[in-house]
Design an enzyme around this catalytic site. Sequence first.
Site, short mmCIF file in Angstrom:
data_model
loop_
_atom_site.label_atom_id
_atom_site.label_comp_id
_atom_site.label_asym_id
_atom_site.label_seq_id
_atom_site.Cartn_x
_atom_site.Cartn_y
_atom_site.Cartn_z
CB CYS A 385 71.19 -5.94 -63.31
SG CYS A 385 72.32 -6.82 -62.19
CG HIS A 444 69.13 -10.07 -63.59
ND1 HIS A 444 69.66 -8.86 -63.99
CD2 HIS A 444 67.83 -10.04 -63.97
CE1 HIS A 444 68.73 -8.15 -64.60
NE2 HIS A 444 67.61 -8.84 -64.59
CG ASP A 467 64.59 -7.07 -64.85
OD1 ASP A 467 65.32 -6.08 -64.67
OD2 ASP A 467 65.02 -8.20 -65.15
CG ASN A 507 62.21 -23.69 -61.68
OD1 ASN A 507 63.20 -24.34 -61.36
ND2 ASN A 507 60.98 -24.09 -61.42
CG ASP A 509 65.65 -28.32 -66.16
OD1 ASP A 509 65.68 -27.81 -65.02
OD2 ASP A 509 64.90 -29.26 -66.47
CD GLU A 556 65.86 -26.62 -58.56
OE1 GLU A 556 65.21 -27.01 -59.55
OE2 GLU A 556 66.13 -25.43 -58.35
CD GLU A 561 62.15 -27.83 -60.01
OE1 GLU A 561 62.82 -27.12 -60.79
OE2 GLU A 561 62.22 -29.08 -59.99
#
Length: 824
Positions: A385, A444, A467, A507, A509, A556, A561
């Site tokens: 990467c 990453h 990316d 972001n 979970d 966070e 958020e």
Amino acid sequence: MEGPRSDVGRWGRSPWQPTTPSPEPEPEPEPDRSSRSRRGGGRSFWARCCGCCSCGNRADDDWGPEPSGSRSRGTSSRGGGSRGGDSRGRDSRGGRRPESRGSGVNAAGDGTIREGMLVVNGVDLLCSRSDQNRREHHTDEFEYDELILRRGQPFHIILFLNREYESSDRIALELLIGNNPEVGKGTHVIIPVGKGGSGGWKAQVTKTNGHNLTLRVHTSPNAIIGKFQFTVRTRSEAGEFQLPFDPRNEIYILFNPWCPEDIVYVDHEDWRQEYVLNESGRIYYGTEAQIGERTWNYGQFDHGVLDACLYILDRRGMPYGGRGDPVSVSRVVSAMVNSLDDNGVLIGNWTGDYSRGTNPSAWVGSVEILLSYLRTGYSVPYGQCWVFAGVTTTVLRCLGLATRTVTNFNSAHDTDTSLTMDIYFDENMKPLEHLNHDSVWNFHVWNDCWMKRPDLPSGFDGWQVVDATPQETSSGIFCCGPCSVESIKNGLVYMKYDTPFIFAEVNSDKVYWQRQDDGSFKIVYVEEKAIGTLIVTKAINSNMREDITHIYKHPEGSEAERKAVEKAAAHGSKPNVYATRDSAEDVAMQVEAQDAVMGQDLTVSVVLTNRGSSRRTVKLHLYLCVTYYTGVSGPTFKETKKEVVLAPGASDTVAMPVAYKEYKPHLVDQGAMLLNVSGHVKESGQVLAKQHTFRLRTPDLSLTLLGAAVVGQECEVQIVFKNPLPITLTNVVFRLEGSGLQRPKVLNVGDIGGNETVTLRQTFVPVRPGPRQLIASLDSPQLSQVHGVIQVDVAPSSGGRGFSEAVGDSRSGENIPMAFRGGA
């Protein structure tokens, strides 16, 4: 290589297996580099200015492979003469150029020059690095002699005529690109002198001096980027004339972040200096708690790199008409920097076996990679990467886009578009590996580039994620972005391009599912702060690290958020994922790992705290394994089980010592290990689950400059390395690279004994003045990820020349004896 999902160490669904040698990369078809034949016509002057009938070589690919060590460049012509000396007859990459076409042509096309015709004997594009054009366009650092411009900004040229210019004379400048230039597609630009052209193109006479005519030419802020052919046409009472195409008069046009009318405009000079003009930078890796940094030589101004960047667009077959759009260009670059689908620049390899190429950790910059791709047309082995991201930064900065390299720690790889990271366990909390396809990368690396997004509603301009690491397909090919960072921050995953995947990276979970007696799965634990824990990039005007997490996500745990996460998840494949959550948690768990250098013993610990008012009994299970940075782990090589009793408000620590001899046989790339912790609270039924990654640090190379550095004069650098391991390092290879200092160089130094210290000396000749970065790396089968850098302040030569034609030695594979060897 095999399909991308077969790479051990990369894909979470791949089983762990012994490393096997990589097959030789498949050869790719050699690109068509032949020049197209000339077209002619005998129609009127203005009719012949259209793309379907103007004569001349319309190809943008009239080049051949660069001979080893070649540095020839073309220059502007003046009266048919050459300022380039030995560069005559070669293109900017060292390949053979088509010859100039002799005398100009008249309306009949027979080459006859009649008395009274306005003949252009030559043109000076004022294209040297010290001339006004290159300095004003911020392209004077490019190691090219051709004119390099940024669109939307005026430049000056001088025409050398056979007589004085008269008011009745008509002159038109022409720029052509591609195989079939057409006015309607923007690939054939006609600029009448003294008249306003279309789309912002225009030219005016600013000075006449005898037979010399100075023009101020304005380019369009929406112009196609690329390498244009340039010619001049005149019309007078005596007839019409066309200046023959001269390859020394080719003009490169780039995006312009200094131009307010360009959609890549950046309204901060310090940003432009950092994200467009800085030739080196820092790339961060490791874990959030143990961040490593490496200096990367972007080298966007090195000779040949600009041609390599344009070749990438050609190799993809990108239509010239779309090359003025940074959204399209950046998307093509994200696809072409990896080799999948389209034989792009770099072959990805996460297997741990790099015997048929270069270990991704050994690269120190982009120049060697891009020049190899330009020279051979074959994909370069190997990249991971940070290499994909480093090369992407080079390409986009070179083309004129403000770009930075970004590292996301604890980066999720969502394979089922659920926008959650799902981990499945059986009834006894044993992982169900056949269901655990998602993975969390220790880190990453991708890119941010700055542009407006006219293809999106208002409010999504600014930083866009691109990316180039091939992870998942987008529109059927391995590419990603550009994706507005603003859409990521607010969970607007329906915005193009690839927002769901990138949102999950930063972001989502981490959701733990346990199988129930009836076979269904129930959420037993959710880590809301486990993904995208830190997002960083190099700070402006500094080698410090800048935390940019706040531009990707709200604080966070904040209401904003949580709304962004739930809004995004509602568009995923498991929209009701949060409906089954239970929460009854009064025992907290924290994992700590000792900071250790590879070769040392270490200790990892789990700290349990009872935050409740009742006694708690915790059954804890720790198991340790090595892991690739992509989150793919090996078998457990050490484990500990313990029952801990906690009084209300009390804490206790469970420690696991790990000796070097225990982890040495299992180490893989990056020296990372993964501690899996699972537990169960007897009294409340609370489930404890945690995955903690840590890494072993590697030593740095120590670089020392021996004497002053002056443009055009040889100087010497000393490199010192101490082997931290008690074993011999075999087949040790050093790499050196530094823009304006040293062309990419590979040095084979043989073996280095256990705990041995070695000293290496190398000479180089600086070619550009100013502060420069000389970067080195060491690689061997036993130890990688060893780097060093030194800043070299280069003074101009005594003759006052700011630049030198001298070039650092670019020999590869040279066997170098050590200057000094010593013991521990």
